[in-house]
Design a protein around this motif. Structure first.
Motif, PDB file in Angstrom:
ATOM      1  N   ALA A  51      44.526  36.340  39.474  1.00 43.27           N
ATOM      2  CA  ALA A  51      43.969  37.353  38.568  1.00 43.27           C
ATOM      3  C   ALA A  51      44.418  38.772  38.891  1.00 43.27           C
ATOM      4  O   ALA A  51      44.178  39.684  38.092  1.00 43.27           O
ATOM      5  CB  ALA A  51      42.446  37.273  38.599  1.00 43.27           C
ATOM      6  N   THR A  52      45.057  38.977  40.027  1.00 46.80           N
ATOM      7  CA  THR A  52      45.400  40.330  40.469  1.00 46.80           C
ATOM      8  C   THR A  52      46.908  40.498  40.641  1.00 46.80           C
ATOM      9  O   THR A  52      47.667  39.534  40.505  1.00 46.80           O
ATOM     10  CB  THR A  52      44.674  40.638  41.793  1.00 46.80           C
ATOM     11  OG1 THR A  52      44.826  39.531  42.697  1.00 46.80           O
ATOM     12  CG2 THR A  52      43.189  40.855  41.549  1.00 46.80           C
ATOM     13  N   HIS A  93      34.606  39.051  39.998  1.00 49.10           N
ATOM     14  CA  HIS A  93      35.151  37.713  39.765  1.00 49.10           C
ATOM     15  C   HIS A  93      34.294  36.640  40.430  1.00 49.10           C
ATOM     16  O   HIS A  93      33.640  36.890  41.441  1.00 49.10           O
ATOM     17  CB  HIS A  93      36.572  37.599  40.313  1.00 49.10           C
ATOM     18  CG  HIS A  93      37.584  38.396  39.566  1.00 49.10           C
ATOM     19  ND1 HIS A  93      37.823  39.728  39.848  1.00 49.10           N
ATOM     20  CD2 HIS A  93      38.418  38.063  38.547  1.00 49.10           C
ATOM     21  CE1 HIS A  93      38.777  40.175  39.035  1.00 49.10           C
ATOM     22  NE2 HIS A  93      39.149  39.194  38.247  1.00 49.10           N
ATOM     23  N   ASP A 114      48.157  31.934  37.733  1.00 50.77           N
ATOM     24  CA  ASP A 114      46.702  31.805  37.692  1.00 50.77           C
ATOM     25  C   ASP A 114      45.993  32.820  38.583  1.00 50.77           C
ATOM     26  O   ASP A 114      44.754  32.882  38.596  1.00 50.77           O
ATOM     27  CB  ASP A 114      46.288  30.390  38.099  1.00 50.77           C
ATOM     28  CG  ASP A 114      46.651  29.359  37.042  1.00 50.77           C
ATOM     29  OD1 ASP A 114      46.231  29.549  35.885  1.00 50.77           O
ATOM     30  OD2 ASP A 114      47.339  28.374  37.369  1.00 50.77           O
ATOM     31  N   GLN A 126      37.832  34.109  37.962  1.00 51.47           N
ATOM     32  CA  GLN A 126      37.627  34.491  36.573  1.00 51.47           C
ATOM     33  C   GLN A 126      36.554  35.564  36.522  1.00 51.47           C
ATOM     34  O   GLN A 126      35.636  35.566  37.352  1.00 51.47           O
ATOM     35  CB  GLN A 126      37.195  33.279  35.735  1.00 51.47           C
ATOM     36  CG  GLN A 126      38.289  32.269  35.484  1.00 51.47           C
ATOM     37  CD  GLN A 126      37.872  31.187  34.510  1.00 51.47           C
ATOM     38  OE1 GLN A 126      36.677  30.977  34.273  1.00 51.47           O
ATOM     39  NE2 GLN A 126      38.834  30.496  33.936  1.00 51.47           N
TER      40      GLN A 126
END
Length: 231
Positions: free
Chosen positions: A156-157, A120, A154, A100
């Motif tokens: 992030a990239t 992150h 889930d 996150q």
């Protein structure tokens, strides 16, 4: 004869599941021909827990159900480091970030510098603990490996960008779950794959976790239900 635990390293492996409700795929790569452990085999990203993993902050903790299962027949203090190690190994071997947005309060350990540079913090809430396996005696290396399932949503990239990956795994690819058994993989990966197939559309942490426990006397197939062992 008892297990010499000094020769067994704690490890974490991550199975990333993509399009689980429509056309499930899993992320796999091939180990090098010169690797000491499981050369040439197709595996999920993962590896040994580092000493520094215990001190790495998490943006979110593991689900309590998973933490309880990890604490059974193990030191409960390991759960944090194992979750951190799983996220680190996923980053190192695939370049994918389970994290996150956030800033680190203290400088990250060396193994985490590139992860932290993306802005992150590691995010453990999506990790589902689904399997544990102890490498049988007689192997060149022995691991007490915990396997985690995570939904690709889930991450992030970009799921198709492996540019930041190290060279430990080659041929990184999204393998159709229905065709994964056609790849040359270790026996334990096949066993874990069966568990993934059974849980492909279940987004809840499992009520009990299979534990393939190979010690010097016998091989046991147990179920972890979150009950800590007596001292």
């Amino acid at each position: 004869m008892t297990i010499d635990k000094s020769q067994i390293r704690n490890a974490a492996t991550v199975i990333v599941l993509r399009d689980r409700h429509s056309d499930p795929h899993i992320l796999m790569g091939q180990r090098g021909a010169k690797a000491v452990f499981m050369p040439n085999k197709f595996v999920f990203p993962g590896g040994a827990i580092d000493v520094g993993d215990a001190a790495v902050p998490l943006a979110t903790p593991l689900p309590q159900t998973c933490a309880d299962r990890l604490a059974e027949d193990a030191d409960p203090a390991l759960a944090h480091a194992i979750a951190v190690g799983a996220i680190r190994e996923l980053w190192e071997e695939t370049g994918l970030i389970l994290g996150q947005p956030g800033q680190w309060d203290t400088p990250p350990p060396a193994d985490w510098e590139t992860f932290a540079a993306t802005g992150h913090l590691p995010h453990a809430a999506p990790l589902q603990f689904v399997f544990r396996a102890l490498t049988p005696p007689g192997r060149p290396r022995r691991f007490d490996a915990r396997f985690f399932l995570v939904d690709a949503d889930d991450i992030a990239t970009d799921l198709d960008n492996f540019d930041a990956a190290c060279d430990e795994l080659s041929h990184l690819q999204w393998v159709p779950l229905a065709k994964a058994r056609s790849f040359d993989m270790p026996f334990i990966t096949e066993v874990v794959l069966a568990e993934v197939e059974a849980r492909a559309r279940d987004t809840n942490p499992p009520a009990s976790v299979p534990f393939f426990k190979n010690n010097d006397e016998e091989s046991l197939f147990l179920r972890l239900r979150g009950h800590r062992m007596a001292d």
